[in-house]
Design an enzyme around this catalytic site. Sequence first.
Site, PDB file in Angstrom:
ATOM      1  N   ILE A  87       0.859  -1.198   0.000  1.00 49.22           N
ATOM      2  CA  ILE A  87       0.000   0.000   0.000  1.00 49.22           C
ATOM      3  C   ILE A  87       0.891   1.242   0.000  1.00 49.22           C
ATOM      4  O   ILE A  87       1.762   1.387   0.873  1.00 49.22           O
ATOM      5  CB  ILE A  87      -0.928   0.015   1.236  1.00 49.22           C
ATOM      6  CG1 ILE A  87      -1.744  -1.281   1.321  1.00 49.22           C
ATOM      7  CG2 ILE A  87      -1.850   1.231   1.224  1.00 49.22           C
ATOM      8  CD1 ILE A  87      -2.706  -1.516   0.191  1.00 49.22           C
ATOM      9  N   HIS A 103      -3.028 -11.893   7.609  1.00 43.19           N
ATOM     10  CA  HIS A 103      -1.892 -12.668   7.124  1.00 43.19           C
ATOM     11  C   HIS A 103      -2.060 -14.114   7.590  1.00 43.19           C
ATOM     12  O   HIS A 103      -2.367 -14.343   8.764  1.00 43.19           O
ATOM     13  CB  HIS A 103      -0.585 -12.080   7.667  1.00 43.19           C
ATOM     14  CG  HIS A 103       0.618 -12.742   7.078  1.00 43.19           C
ATOM     15  ND1 HIS A 103       1.062 -12.457   5.805  1.00 43.19           N
ATOM     16  CD2 HIS A 103       1.429 -13.720   7.562  1.00 43.19           C
ATOM     17  CE1 HIS A 103       2.108 -13.221   5.542  1.00 43.19           C
ATOM     18  NE2 HIS A 103       2.349 -13.989   6.585  1.00 43.19           N
ATOM     19  N   ASP A 144       3.527  -6.591   6.173  1.00 41.95           N
ATOM     20  CA  ASP A 144       3.277  -7.420   7.364  1.00 41.95           C
ATOM     21  C   ASP A 144       3.922  -6.916   8.647  1.00 41.95           C
ATOM     22  O   ASP A 144       4.217  -7.705   9.546  1.00 41.95           O
ATOM     23  CB  ASP A 144       3.740  -8.874   7.101  1.00 41.95           C
ATOM     24  CG  ASP A 144       3.066  -9.461   5.880  1.00 41.95           C
ATOM     25  OD1 ASP A 144       1.886  -9.156   5.654  1.00 41.95           O
ATOM     26  OD2 ASP A 144       3.723 -10.213   5.140  1.00 41.95           O
ATOM     27  N   GLU A 173      -9.674 -17.867   9.400  1.00 48.55           N
ATOM     28  CA  GLU A 173      -9.941 -16.559   8.783  1.00 48.55           C
ATOM     29  C   GLU A 173     -11.442 -16.303   8.692  1.00 48.55           C
ATOM     30  O   GLU A 173     -11.922 -15.220   9.033  1.00 48.55           O
ATOM     31  CB  GLU A 173      -9.306 -16.496   7.395  1.00 48.55           C
ATOM     32  CG  GLU A 173      -7.791 -16.554   7.450  1.00 48.55           C
ATOM     33  CD  GLU A 173      -7.118 -16.451   6.094  1.00 48.55           C
ATOM     34  OE1 GLU A 173      -5.978 -15.993   6.062  1.00 48.55           O
ATOM     35  OE2 GLU A 173      -7.719 -16.832   5.078  1.00 48.55           O
TER      36      GLU A 173
END
Length: 188
Positions: A87, A103, A144, A173
């Site tokens: 980003i 992640h 990360d 997730e």
Amino acid sequence: MKKIAIFASGSGSNAENIIRYFSDSTEIKVVSVLTNNHNAKVIERAKNLNISYKIFNKSEFNESVEFLNYLIKEVDYIILAGFLWLIPTRIIEKFPQKIINIHPALLPKYGGKGMFGTNVHQAVIDNKEKETGITIHYVNEHYDEGTIIFQKSVKVELNDTSETVAEKVHQLEYEYFPEVIESVILKK
Ligand code: GRF
């Protein structure tokens, strides 16, 4: 109503799960799916779920004023769900602590450039880790490395492969990412 945009580069099963989770919410709304990949399955998912989507290229992402203005005007939080590009600072500056990534491992282990998808799970297997998991974190200028919001672990068994580990991680997730997004946004 807080508005979310989801960035995804691939399948988008997390994106779909998040969209479904908030579909009846009166407080949080997924307004769009943004992708860098014309062939991403997430586009089909967005269409099926009646969520608008945008496909962008690298220069739009990194330089276009229109692209940035769209985000500033229409979006309160950015969720990265399998999004592979770094980003740019110009977006991070406008969304301090408002960009959240997931992640598929227990950071700080198995993070950084190139650590995505099977690469992560294979490294976990190769290193004979006894556990892996998910990390949900704020996004900064480095892959990360932003502040960790939430982690959940799962056991790695001797007979696990990168595929079975990926499956276990995906289940975590699906179970936790929408709830964590909700609690961050609603400051629960
Ligand atoms: C997930 O494992 C996520 O953690 C990672 O990329 C994968 C995306 O899967 N960053 P999907 O596209 O949501 O199915």
